[in-house]
Design an enzyme around this catalytic site. Structure first.
Site, PDB file in Angstrom:
ATOM      1  N   TRP A  99     -34.266  26.150  -1.194  1.00  0.00           N
ATOM      2  CA  TRP A  99     -34.092  27.119  -2.501  1.00  0.00           C
ATOM      3  C   TRP A  99     -32.977  28.227  -2.242  1.00  0.00           C
ATOM      4  O   TRP A  99     -32.278  28.591  -3.177  1.00  0.00           O
ATOM      5  CB  TRP A  99     -35.386  27.757  -2.512  1.00  0.00           C
ATOM      6  N   ASP A 166     -36.383  36.023  -3.188  1.00  0.00           N
ATOM      7  CA  ASP A 166     -37.051  35.280  -3.749  1.00  0.00           C
ATOM      8  C   ASP A 166     -38.420  35.063  -2.541  1.00  0.00           C
ATOM      9  O   ASP A 166     -38.390  34.562  -1.706  1.00  0.00           O
ATOM     10  CB  ASP A 166     -36.406  33.743  -3.644  1.00  0.00           C
ATOM     11  N   LYS A 190     -47.519  29.327  -6.173  1.00  0.00           N
ATOM     12  CA  LYS A 190     -47.935  29.098  -4.736  1.00  0.00           C
ATOM     13  C   LYS A 190     -49.167  30.181  -4.374  1.00  0.00           C
ATOM     14  O   LYS A 190     -50.009  29.638  -3.613  1.00  0.00           O
ATOM     15  CB  LYS A 190     -46.721  29.072  -3.917  1.00  0.00           C
TER      16      LYS A 190
HETATM   17  C1  LIG Z   1     -41.278  26.642  -5.125  1.00  0.00           C
HETATM   18  C2  LIG Z   1     -40.183  27.398  -4.931  1.00  0.00           C
HETATM   19  C3  LIG Z   1     -38.984  27.718  -5.846  1.00  0.00           C
HETATM   20  C4  LIG Z   1     -39.038  26.767  -7.032  1.00  0.00           C
HETATM   21  O1  LIG Z   1     -39.869  27.269  -8.054  1.00  0.00           O
HETATM   22  P1  LIG Z   1     -39.959  27.012  -9.738  1.00  0.00           P
HETATM   23  O2  LIG Z   1     -40.945  27.438 -10.240  1.00  0.00           O
HETATM   24  O3  LIG Z   1     -40.309  25.456  -9.540  1.00  0.00           O
HETATM   25  O4  LIG Z   1     -38.780  27.043 -10.151  1.00  0.00           O
HETATM   26  C5  LIG Z   1     -38.212  28.429  -5.484  1.00  0.00           C
HETATM   27  N1  LIG Z   1     -38.009  29.142  -4.369  1.00  0.00           N
HETATM   28  C6  LIG Z   1     -39.239  29.079  -3.632  1.00  0.00           C
HETATM   29  C7  LIG Z   1     -39.256  29.782  -2.215  1.00  0.00           C
HETATM   30  C8  LIG Z   1     -40.177  28.100  -3.758  1.00  0.00           C
HETATM   31  O5  LIG Z   1     -41.099  28.004  -2.987  1.00  0.00           O
END
Ligand SMILES: *Cc1c(COP(=O)(O)O)cnc(C)c1O
Length: 355
Positions: A99, A166, A190
């Site tokens: 990511w 993030d 999540k």
């Molecule tokens: C799941 C995830 C993403 C991607 O998220 P989307 O909403 O599918 O774009 C980005 N960063 C992290 C750390 C993730 O766990």
């Protein structure tokens, strides 16, 4: 048979969140209409927005001067929207996984990207600690939890420039010093809600510094000014987010979520370290409390599929490791229970006894 949900995302949510959201889908606030068929401008929906924002601010103890907005597009859209709004000349990024790498790729469309450190050569099995963040960077971007590789940064880093994070897979799992960040973003699927909404926390005074022309939808100010209602927001996902935030608060807030995360992870890592069949895949000090990755020791490698089937028969769902790590990944987000983790540990012990 009882199912234990270890999916990496979308992932486990508290039962009452799902039940309460389902009720509102059938009949929103006794209106006789479904949450799915009301206008987002209906007077009943504004309180859902307001309470969601207020609870996020309360739970994360967000200081004045920050806005909370809800957008579509996932965390992946934030990979470009963050630099569009905040990258004036150059930004620093810590490359800790898939990511983080994707975030860097998008940032390069907007300016200079400095990769201050990377653990790519070690298949991201640790979080680099020895690096210098350029003091003239506009921000330092980190991925606090590396969902795929199972490493995590669970305390605020020291940085000469403001952080941007993030936090898709560990937001709301611990207290955060938001004042150190210019922005925090999280795809909600999540730890916050069903899929379909992204939560972004933005420091207001940092906006408007970039010289580039921002398309209306990309400019955070558009959404802040309209209270996330510039266009139609994802109404049902936001409602499920509200229910989850109410649940987090009722359970004792992010401090309690942190305590539970440690409790669950201790149980599972202890078994991984004890059991002769398995070992963890990442440096101990960087182990994620959210995504617990482990593989079978070389001499038992051929038993991986057998263990997967064995655990699946006992109700374990979603423990297959990501293809870039292999083995197993047990995701233990806020709604994961000690009971679920213990069921997995029992399966590991019973399997060991068999072989
Ligand atoms: C799941 C995830 C993403 C991607 O998220 P989307 O909403 O599918 O774009 C980005 N960063 C992290 C750390 C993730 O766990």
């Amino acid at each position: 048979m009882k199912k234990y949900n270890f999916n990496a995302g979308p992932s486990i949510l508290p039962k009452e969140v799902i039940e309460n959201t389902a009720k509102q889908i059938l009949d929103f606030n006794g209106s006789g209409l479904s949450l799915m068929e009301i206008s987002h401008r209906a007077k009943d929906f504004q309180p859902v927005m307001d309470e969601s924002v207020a609870l996020i601010k309360e739970l994360l103890d967000i200081p004045n001067g920050y806005s909370v907005i809800f957008l579509g597009g996932g965390a992946s859209l934030q990979f470009m929207q963050i630099p569009a709004n905040f990258l004036v000349k150059k930004a620093a990024y810590l490359n800790t996984g898939t990511w983080a790498k994707k975030a860097m790729k998008e940032a390069k469309f907007f300016g200079e990207v400095i990769e201050v450190a990377s653990s790519a050569d070690a298949n991201y099995t640790f979080v680099p600690k020895d690096y210098t963040v350029p003091a003239d960077a506009d921000y330092f971007h980190i991925t606090t939890n590396n969902t795929i590789y199972g490493t995590e940064i669970r305390k605020e880093l020291d940085s000469p420039v403001p952080l941007i994070a993030d936090m898709s897979s560990d937001i709301m799992s611990r207290p955060v010093d938001v004042s150190k960040y210019n922005a925090i973003y999280a795809g909600a699927q999540k730890n916050m809600a069903m899929a379909g909404v992204t939560c972004i926390i933005v420091k207001d005074e940092v906006l408007g510094k970039v010289q580039r022309n921002l398309p209306t939808m990309i400019d955070y100010r558009t959404h802040i000014d309209k209270g996330s209602m510039f266009n139609t927001p994802p109404v049902v996902p936001i409602y499920s987010l509200l229910e989850t935030m109410r649940w987090v608060k009722a359970q004792g807030g992010v401090k309690e979520m942190d305590r539970r995360a440690h409790e669950r992870a201790d149980i599972l890592y202890n078994e991984i370290d004890r059991n002769k069949l398995f070992h963890g895949t990442v440096n101990e000090e960087d182990r994620s409390l959210m995504n617990i990755c482990f593989v079978m020791n070389d001499e038992y490698k051929e038993l991986e599929k057998t263990f997967f089937d064995f655990a699946t028969e006992r109700g374990m769902i979603g423990i297959k490791g990501h293809r870039s790590v292999g083995g197993f990944r047990a995701s233990c987000y806020n709604a994961q229970t000690v009971e679920g983790v213990q069921a997995l540990v029992t399966a590991m012990k019973d399997f060991e006894a068999k072989y």
